[in-house]
Design an enzyme around this catalytic site. Sequence first.
Site, PDB file in Angstrom:
ATOM      1  N   ASP A   6       0.119 -13.090  31.434  1.00 10.12           N
ATOM      2  CA  ASP A   6       1.422 -12.443  30.950  1.00 10.12           C
ATOM      3  C   ASP A   6       2.394 -12.377  32.224  1.00 10.12           C
ATOM      4  OD1 ASP A   6      -0.266 -12.110  28.808  1.00 10.12           O
ATOM      5  OD2 ASP A   6      -0.612 -10.027  29.351  1.00 10.12           O
ATOM      6  N   CYS A  45       0.950  -1.075   0.188  1.00  6.36           N
ATOM      7  CA  CYS A  45      -0.190   0.019   0.137  1.00  6.36           C
ATOM      8  C   CYS A  45       0.960   1.274  -0.035  1.00  6.36           C
ATOM      9  CB  CYS A  45      -1.066  -0.134   1.154  1.00  6.36           C
ATOM     10  SG  CYS A  45      -2.478   1.233   0.917  1.00  6.36           S
ATOM     11  N   HIS A  74      -3.590  -5.157   0.902  1.00  4.75           N
ATOM     12  CA  HIS A  74      -3.158  -5.605   2.228  1.00  4.75           C
ATOM     13  C   HIS A  74      -3.146  -7.212   2.341  1.00  4.75           C
ATOM     14  CE1 HIS A  74      -2.819  -1.398   4.212  1.00  4.75           C
ATOM     15  NE2 HIS A  74      -3.575  -1.163   3.215  1.00  4.75           N
ATOM     16  N   GLU A 111      -1.909  -8.906   4.615  1.00  2.17           N
ATOM     17  CA  GLU A 111      -1.829  -9.302   6.066  1.00  2.17           C
ATOM     18  C   GLU A 111      -3.309  -9.420   6.798  1.00  2.17           C
ATOM     19  OE1 GLU A 111      -1.577  -4.762   6.277  1.00  2.17           O
ATOM     20  OE2 GLU A 111      -0.973  -6.520   4.965  1.00  2.17           O
ATOM     21  N   GLY A 114      -2.462 -12.425  36.200  1.00  2.00           N
ATOM     22  CA  GLY A 114      -2.924 -12.999  34.829  1.00  2.00           C
ATOM     23  C   GLY A 114      -1.828 -13.647  34.254  1.00  2.00           C
TER      24      GLY A 114
END
Length: 527
Positions: free
Chosen positions: A244, A96, A186, A188, A242
């Site tokens: 993470d 793009c 695009h 992706e 959590g």
Amino acid sequence: MQKERVIMTNISTLNDVQKIIVLDYGSQYNQLIARRIREFGVFSELKSHKITADEVRAINPIGIILSGGPNSVYAEDAFGIDEEIFELGIPILGICYGMQLLTHKLGGKVVPAGEAGNREYGQSTLRLRAQSELFAGTPEEQVVLMSHGDAVTEIPEGFHLVADSVDCPFAAMEDTKKNFYGIQFHPEVRHTVYGNDILKNFAFSICGAKGDWSMANFVDMQIAQIRETVGDRKVLLGLSGGVDSSVVGVLLQKAIGDQLTCIFVDHGLLRKGEGDQVMEMLGGKFGLNIIRVDASKRFLDLLAGVDDPEKKRKIIGNEFVHVFDDEASKLKGVDFLAQGTLYTDIIESGTETAQTIKSHHNVGGLPEDMQFELIEPLNTLFKDEVRALGTELGMPDEVVWRQPFPGPGLAIRIMGEITEEKLETVRESDAILREEIAKAGLDRDVWQYFTVNTGVRSVGVMGDGRTYDYTIAIRAITSIDGMTADFAKLPWEVLQKISVRIVNEVDHVNRIVYDITSKPPATVEWE
């Protein structure tokens, strides 16, 4: 005195690992390009468009992708590129804006938006006009996602036309001698049907990727870099309960052992039974050195009367670090603060080229006088990759597949002012939701699910009496990477059971609603 963030993933140091870098030109979803490449077993990461040719040489990538972006190449503040990069002999794919930039810098012509009436937004049919290694294995006509105002009207010398569309005369171009490629759409995004095939062709056929990147590589790389960065100094990690922060804790323990001290701050905004579960799972099963701090009164006092979501996040982020300062002052020689910041947190909080959607607790809530350097070992990973990392580290499913939980906790799942009454409604309703989702065998199918106190009261009837109580919203989504999401199509009988249980078992609740909004336009959390 403020200390800088420590960038834990510096791919220029990965001399033995093939990588494809993505130069960031401002699309909110350009990090998906890096993600798609990683899915093929090739390491990839977003880098600033300001990167120099010398810096690229140091990284030694096998390929470069120029991302999309909202700018025009003719704008005064247009994002450019160090043109020496074109002389490095590295394959380049412009997407793009990246294709327009490639065209503009190499002598072609780009027409500004509206001048030729060639805007394209949405899905379009791409028509291949020549054989191309980039499109190998894809049909002559294929659906792609276009999102551009400016358009290429003359391609640079050495390039030839590969594909067009009804409104775009040059939708794809290539110079096979230099291995330069440009596509106006695009690949992706999943709306481009053969996007993965196109990116895979670029990675393997054009760049020569071997596809030997794995999470095991990531573990080895991070452990080595953590040891190099930290040396013999000490690290504090904030545990939120959590996935993470739990994964960061186990990773850091493997890297530096008893140099790590974990501080679990109970800010009074945790899920039901969360504090004890954190201590049992991470302190008991994994042997992490955890200091538990009950700071609930400090946080709740500061949050009293605050209803603005950004102010809530900032207050919690600031106080969280201040609690760390208080605890760190009791310890000796602590220099680093570790966080479980993810790639999606960084992107949504805004990059140099993209606007801020919302500040994240691990990104935008830190005070300028913070006394620690930050270590963020997960800041190049998406949520599903963090789960894969946890599995690679030997963590059990009960931890790895634990529901995502934001650092600000239930504060951002309560609309308006936070009160003990509202907190209790969210704690209890959320516990019921999680229990019923698990009973229905849907806990692996639904990416994230939680309840929200909407702050809205409505009239109801319970028994023979009139009620005027809170409305609880259920949020359940399906997603792959957290950047986009759809609302989960939960079976009606499951929703009915959840609703009946909540209104019967949770005080001060008389109505349940189901959030059927996708991301975008909504974010996952309500605040």
